[in-house]
Design an enzyme around this catalytic site. Sequence first.
Site, PDB file in Angstrom:
ATOM      1  N   GLU A 221      -3.000  -3.964  -0.711  1.00  0.00           N
ATOM      2  CA  GLU A 221      -3.192  -5.308  -1.246  1.00  0.00           C
ATOM      3  C   GLU A 221      -4.415  -6.010  -0.672  1.00  0.00           C
ATOM      4  O   GLU A 221      -4.672  -5.946   0.527  1.00  0.00           O
ATOM      5  CB  GLU A 221      -1.974  -6.183  -0.929  1.00  0.00           C
ATOM      6  CG  GLU A 221      -0.708  -5.779  -1.637  1.00  0.00           C
ATOM      7  CD  GLU A 221       0.430  -6.745  -1.367  1.00  0.00           C
ATOM      8  OE1 GLU A 221       1.545  -6.483  -1.861  1.00  0.00           O
ATOM      9  OE2 GLU A 221       0.216  -7.776  -0.661  1.00  0.00           O
TER      10      GLU A 221
ATOM     11  N   TYR B 226       3.909 -13.371   1.638  1.00  0.00           N
ATOM     12  CA  TYR B 226       3.249 -12.366   0.805  1.00  0.00           C
ATOM     13  C   TYR B 226       4.148 -11.184   0.440  1.00  0.00           C
ATOM     14  O   TYR B 226       3.671 -10.174  -0.060  1.00  0.00           O
ATOM     15  CB  TYR B 226       1.930 -11.940   1.473  1.00  0.00           C
ATOM     16  CG  TYR B 226       0.959 -13.095   1.393  1.00  0.00           C
ATOM     17  CD1 TYR B 226       0.084 -13.220   0.325  1.00  0.00           C
ATOM     18  CD2 TYR B 226       1.014 -14.132   2.318  1.00  0.00           C
ATOM     19  CE1 TYR B 226      -0.744 -14.316   0.196  1.00  0.00           C
ATOM     20  CE2 TYR B 226       0.186 -15.238   2.201  1.00  0.00           C
ATOM     21  CZ  TYR B 226      -0.685 -15.330   1.131  1.00  0.00           C
ATOM     22  OH  TYR B 226      -1.494 -16.446   0.987  1.00  0.00           O
TER      23      TYR B 226
ATOM     24  N   GLN C 212      -0.550   5.651  15.990  1.00  0.00           N
ATOM     25  CA  GLN C 212      -1.633   4.798  15.515  1.00  0.00           C
ATOM     26  C   GLN C 212      -2.024   3.738  16.539  1.00  0.00           C
ATOM     27  O   GLN C 212      -2.895   2.918  16.288  1.00  0.00           O
ATOM     28  CB  GLN C 212      -1.210   4.115  14.209  1.00  0.00           C
ATOM     29  CG  GLN C 212      -0.951   5.077  13.069  1.00  0.00           C
ATOM     30  CD  GLN C 212      -0.366   4.390  11.833  1.00  0.00           C
ATOM     31  OE1 GLN C 212      -0.110   3.189  11.826  1.00  0.00           O
ATOM     32  NE2 GLN C 212      -0.135   5.169  10.783  1.00  0.00           N
TER      33      GLN C 212
ATOM     34  N   HIS D 165       1.770   1.098  12.722  1.00  0.00           N
ATOM     35  CA  HIS D 165       1.672  -0.210  12.064  1.00  0.00           C
ATOM     36  C   HIS D 165       1.515  -1.362  13.061  1.00  0.00           C
ATOM     37  O   HIS D 165       2.346  -2.256  13.151  1.00  0.00           O
ATOM     38  CB  HIS D 165       2.883  -0.452  11.149  1.00  0.00           C
ATOM     39  CG  HIS D 165       2.954   0.477   9.988  1.00  0.00           C
ATOM     40  ND1 HIS D 165       3.774   0.253   8.900  1.00  0.00           N
ATOM     41  CD2 HIS D 165       2.326   1.650   9.731  1.00  0.00           C
ATOM     42  CE1 HIS D 165       3.633   1.252   8.036  1.00  0.00           C
ATOM     43  NE2 HIS D 165       2.767   2.112   8.537  1.00  0.00           N
TER      44      HIS D 165
ATOM     45  N   TYR E  48       7.461   6.588   0.743  1.00  0.00           N
ATOM     46  CA  TYR E  48       6.839   7.918   0.733  1.00  0.00           C
ATOM     47  C   TYR E  48       7.757   8.977   0.131  1.00  0.00           C
ATOM     48  O   TYR E  48       7.298   9.989  -0.374  1.00  0.00           O
ATOM     49  CB  TYR E  48       6.422   8.305   2.159  1.00  0.00           C
ATOM     50  CG  TYR E  48       5.375   7.376   2.715  1.00  0.00           C
ATOM     51  CD1 TYR E  48       4.099   7.319   2.160  1.00  0.00           C
ATOM     52  CD2 TYR E  48       5.661   6.526   3.774  1.00  0.00           C
ATOM     53  CE1 TYR E  48       3.135   6.460   2.657  1.00  0.00           C
ATOM     54  CE2 TYR E  48       4.699   5.657   4.278  1.00  0.00           C
ATOM     55  CZ  TYR E  48       3.445   5.626   3.718  1.00  0.00           C
ATOM     56  OH  TYR E  48       2.493   4.762   4.206  1.00  0.00           O
TER      57      TYR E  48
END
Length: 379
Positions: free
Chosen positions: A252, A262, A94, A158, A273
């Site tokens: 979220e 948070y 990613q 991520h 997963y």
Amino acid sequence: MRATGVGRASLLVALALTLPAFAQAPRSPTPPATDASITTVEIARGLDHPWGLAFLPDGRMLVTERSGTLLLLAKGGRSREAVTGTPKVAAGGQGGLLGIALSPDFARDRRVYLSFSEAGEGGAAGTAVARGVLNDARLDDVEVIWRQVPKIAGSRNHWGSRLVFARDGTLFVTLGDRYSARPMVQDLSTTIGKVVRINPDGSIPKDNPFAGRAGARPEIWSYGHRNVQAAALDPGTGQLWTVEHGARGGDELNHPEAGKNYGWPVITYGVDYSGVKIGEGTAKAGMEQPVYYWDPVIAPSGAAFDTGDRYPGWKGDLFVGSLTPGGLVRLELRGGEVKAEARYLPDVGRVRDVVQGPDGYLYLLTDADDGKLLRVVPR
């Protein structure tokens, strides 16, 4: 002495009264995509997994491609050329060349800010932010102004990477937990799983919530985030809003505030997963609830508030790109709460970024080998 049944009942009631009561965040009703009075016009295609979009004052556009290329598109998308002088990225998974933002004073300083995955020693890598001066199709005076700490080996996922300038000129950088570094998210000595706030030159604002606190990184604005890939500034209030990826469930919507936690990975509305529970539950004292959450997920990426009049009745709403199932999500926000959600354009596929252009239209980037730049228009 043994308690009687009545005594035990009284004790349980007393304990219940002393335990904190946690409100549950509202969950998306997962509305079906509607055949709204909007469609798309193709501006450009053949983009290699485009990630971020920024409009220049003259109507030209800058597009980041995950593989590492920064493209300069002519107004209307008629032609393109690669910008030289960009930072070297560790493209893979990613990671790559990701977020982009223009300096609030771009007309004077012509500075472009880029977020990207940067290689380190021993195969490690981390999110970094660079800035350079745009001259035609060249970036000059490129410097890395901020680096995530620590760099992580063994994961290519991520990275977070949205860049949003606040009204005061400081820069918010959204980050991820790097997938394999969950224990560091709650550790204030790292910037893993955080939103950070820096000055345009990479220095630290003196009013940051952890500035001067021993053992904490002074650039941290908020923490407990999994992977924030959507962020936008509310044009009415100047407040930062973010949308972050959950695992299986638990995407979220938040408005990160200074110094607040948070929750990830201690609390979440999703599961792993594999189906295994994550953390301790959905609420805990000292940890913030999301404004809203999705289960099943929308896989959010890119966000923009509509500030124009192109779409009747939608001014002030927040638009979020969806990677899965794809399309565009509209959130009607009133008083800091989601009053309604609607979904559109499922056939466009994976939406990686959402940006409002200077013409008042929304523009979408689709994440694909043959990625597209689309303008959203009324039918």
